[in-house]
Design a protein around this motif. Structure first.
Motif, short mmCIF file in Angstrom:
data_model
loop_
_atom_site.label_atom_id
_atom_site.label_comp_id
_atom_site.label_asym_id
_atom_site.label_seq_id
_atom_site.Cartn_x
_atom_site.Cartn_y
_atom_site.Cartn_z
N VAL A 138 0.81 -1.22 0.00
CA VAL A 138 0.00 0.00 0.00
C VAL A 138 0.85 1.27 0.00
O VAL A 138 0.37 2.32 -0.41
N LEU A 306 2.63 -15.46 2.87
CA LEU A 306 2.19 -14.49 1.86
C LEU A 306 1.27 -15.12 0.82
O LEU A 306 0.59 -14.41 0.08
N LEU B 127 -7.67 -2.75 5.59
CA LEU B 127 -6.50 -3.16 6.39
C LEU B 127 -6.91 -3.48 7.83
O LEU B 127 -6.34 -4.38 8.45
N GLU B 278 -5.83 9.73 -0.01
CA GLU B 278 -4.64 9.22 -0.72
C GLU B 278 -4.23 7.86 -0.20
O GLU B 278 -3.78 7.00 -0.96
N PHE B 279 -4.37 7.65 1.10
CA PHE B 279 -4.00 6.33 1.64
C PHE B 279 -5.04 5.28 1.22
O PHE B 279 -4.68 4.18 0.79
N SER B 282 -4.48 4.17 -2.21
CA SER B 282 -3.29 3.32 -2.35
C SER B 282 -3.65 1.87 -2.07
O SER B 282 -3.11 0.95 -2.70
N VAL B 283 -4.57 1.67 -1.14
CA VAL B 283 -5.03 0.32 -0.86
C VAL B 283 -5.87 -0.20 -2.04
O VAL B 283 -5.70 -1.35 -2.49
N ALA B 286 -3.59 -1.35 -4.86
CA ALA B 286 -2.92 -2.63 -4.58
C ALA B 286 -3.89 -3.79 -4.81
O ALA B 286 -3.52 -4.83 -5.37
N TYR B 287 -5.15 -3.62 -4.41
CA TYR B 287 -6.13 -4.70 -4.62
C TYR B 287 -6.57 -4.81 -6.08
O TYR B 287 -7.05 -5.88 -6.51
N VAL B 305 -11.09 -8.45 1.24
CA VAL B 305 -9.64 -8.52 1.49
C VAL B 305 -9.25 -9.82 2.18
O VAL B 305 -8.11 -10.29 2.05
N PRO B 310 -1.88 -12.23 0.38
CA PRO B 310 -1.12 -10.97 0.40
C PRO B 310 -0.13 -10.83 -0.76
O PRO B 310 0.07 -9.72 -1.26
N LEU B 313 -0.88 -8.70 -3.91
CA LEU B 313 -0.96 -7.23 -3.87
C LEU B 313 0.30 -6.57 -4.38
O LEU B 313 0.33 -5.35 -4.57
N LEU B 314 1.35 -7.35 -4.56
CA LEU B 314 2.66 -6.75 -4.82
C LEU B 314 3.13 -7.01 -6.24
O LEU B 314 2.90 -8.09 -6.80
#
Lengths: 326, 326
Positions: A138, A306, B127, B278-279, B282-283, B286-287, B305, B310, B313-314
């Motif tokens: 995030v 993960l 989160l 903004e935060f 950002s989540v 990622a999703y 979620v 996890p 998300l990256l």
């Protein structure tokens, strides 16, 4: 339907798993395996057999998930690939540098036996890995910080015990509060090893030992102590047993990031644990539930935390989770 | 290979998604959709078309994930099921009580179109849901605590603006520090609403308004304020704009649990955010990455979620993740 659990190894972790399984209504402890003489091992659960580790394969159809409670140095690199052929397994392998090799070996074994192996489960690696992953996901433009403690480091305590003139010792790793505060205030310091943790040692000297020499030998020990501010306290064996037998631990993972010029965000994840082994094994047992579910989906092979959807850790239906936890 | 992103709605959230996509090397903003006149909307990205929301269906083959940036009260209950037929979608639906119905409607729509819809993404739900789920999984015998703030509550600010004599207002929700400290110290208090949060209001009165009456009307307002310790400050419109235009927010999720008699553990997850939108976005972004991956696996339907590994998300391979984050 109960998930049938086996425990491989009955030290602090094995006893912790035993306790956590007792508190899981959807699980049942089926057997405890040991490399010692099974007849000589008394466990805390009635009517559960203690079996020789050498006979484990005979139990492959009676156990849904085997939780491996050995150490990362010598036990798990051998045991996890070995047992992943016959069992779904969970381990707490924590040697970060050897993780890729351990994963590869375990993955091949698990796939050859159509089993699931979730490795490196616990709190670091484990819950802290999750905190780092979600933080990076995030806040891609940011900085990671991991602090451990206050808690006993087994490796550092062992290192002190090898110093000449030392009879016994415990070493606490302590995070530097000023470093934590700086990150919480939105600074992104480049912290040296010394600036992140201090090391506090409680040492029982042998009779007549040279205390100044012991203190010098500890403080100058490379890798373990020379890069840290280290404090050495000499105490008696009685004091060590009375005051330093606890297994409390904990730590902090922070992610500090920006989303636009000057717009900062800080994510902090922290643990304060009365018992490191009891907490670690609570995590292992939650992931045993996930391993069983992945196995039923035929999603074989090695995984880390993960790779596991959080919902798989809980003994609740998706509907219950949406209604209560989302 | 770039994930092609569409933004539906261009308020604070839409602009936040635009910013987050710019910072994602594996994503590309393809179009912004609006219910306003597209010709009248100027966005912050060059060479990206602004399109009427009514024409969205024409873009179904040009967009991999549509991020829905409308509100939970009236927009998303309609939009999410509507667009989930044609697009993989992400929303930030946050009306906890209506979540089961929203999930059911969206799931049917997404499955009918072979699409993925991840709903209720952000930080709470989002989160914080993850923090609650992991906390419950590893400490089944425990207690959850969620605190919000310090930050502006839009709903409470709106409620104050409806009070007679009020021209403008902002309301901050503030967690009670003593309650947080008590939980961190291992107590498991049964906290009333009043003991968890206080409410601080900055109110711009109309000229000649009865200030005492305004204060009374706010403090006695049921649901919104009567169960809380509420403070009312009267200020000028200039002061409101100068001092209370920020969008900072945050909060805390704590799980306090025991593993055996007297052995306590505390997990704390906290956010300190300079900009709530903004935060949050950002989540969402990622999703969106995870939604695209689930879609490629043909894992269709609605998700939260809790259903998403996890790692998805990256923007990293599994090998990179194991080497760097586990």
């Amino acid at each position: 339907m109960c998930i049938r659990i086996g425990i491989m190894g009955y030290g602090n972790l094995g006893r912790g798993v035993e306790l956590a399984v007792k508190n899981a209504p959807d699980m049942e402890l089926v057997a405890v395996f040991t490399r010692r003489d099974p007849a000589a091992l008394k466990i805390n659960t009635e009517n559960v057999p203690v079996v020789s580790a050498a006979a484990a394969a005979e139990w492959k159809d009676k156990i849904d998930v085997m939780i491996l409670c050995g150490g990362s140095a010598t036990d798990l690199p051998v045991q996890t690939p070995q047992f992943a052929k016959d069992f779904n397994v969970i381990d707490s392998f924590d040697t970060h540098a050897n993780l890729p090799a351990h994963f590869t070996n375990t993955d091949a074994a698990a796939k050859s036996g159509n089993k699931v192996a979730i490795i490196s489960v616990g709190w670091d690696p484990g819950l802290f890995s999750l905190a780092r992953a979600y933080g990076n996901a995030v806040l891609p433009n940011g900085q990671d910080y991991t602090f451990w403690g206050k808690g006993v480091s087994q490796g550092h305590s062992d290192a002190i015990r090898r110093v000449k003139g030392v009879k016994n010792a415990k070493q606490y790793t302590v995070p530097v509060e000023a470093a934590l505060e700086s990150i919480r205030n939105g600074e992104t310091p480049a912290l040296t090893t010394r600036e992140k943790h201090t090391r506090v040692c409680y040492v029982v000297p042998e009779a007549g030992a040279d205390l100044a020499q012991i203190e010098h030998d500890i403080k100058t020990m490379p890798n373990y102590f020379s890069d840290y501010d280290t404090t050495v306290h000499f105490i008696t064996e009685e004091e060590l047993l009375r005051d330093h037998s606890g297994m409390a631990h904990g730590g902090f993972v922070l992610r500090s990031g920006v989303t636009s010029e000057g717009t900062k965000h800080i994510i902090e994840y922290s643990l304060k644990l009365d018992s490191n082994p009891e907490f670690t094994t609570s995590v292992l047992v939650a992931y045993a539930r996930a391993a069983y579910r992945l196995y039923n989906e035929k999603n074989y092979g090695a995984k880390t935390v993960l790779d596991v959807p959080p919902a798989y850790l809980l003994n609740k239906t998706a509907e219950e989770l949406r209604a209560s936890l989302v």
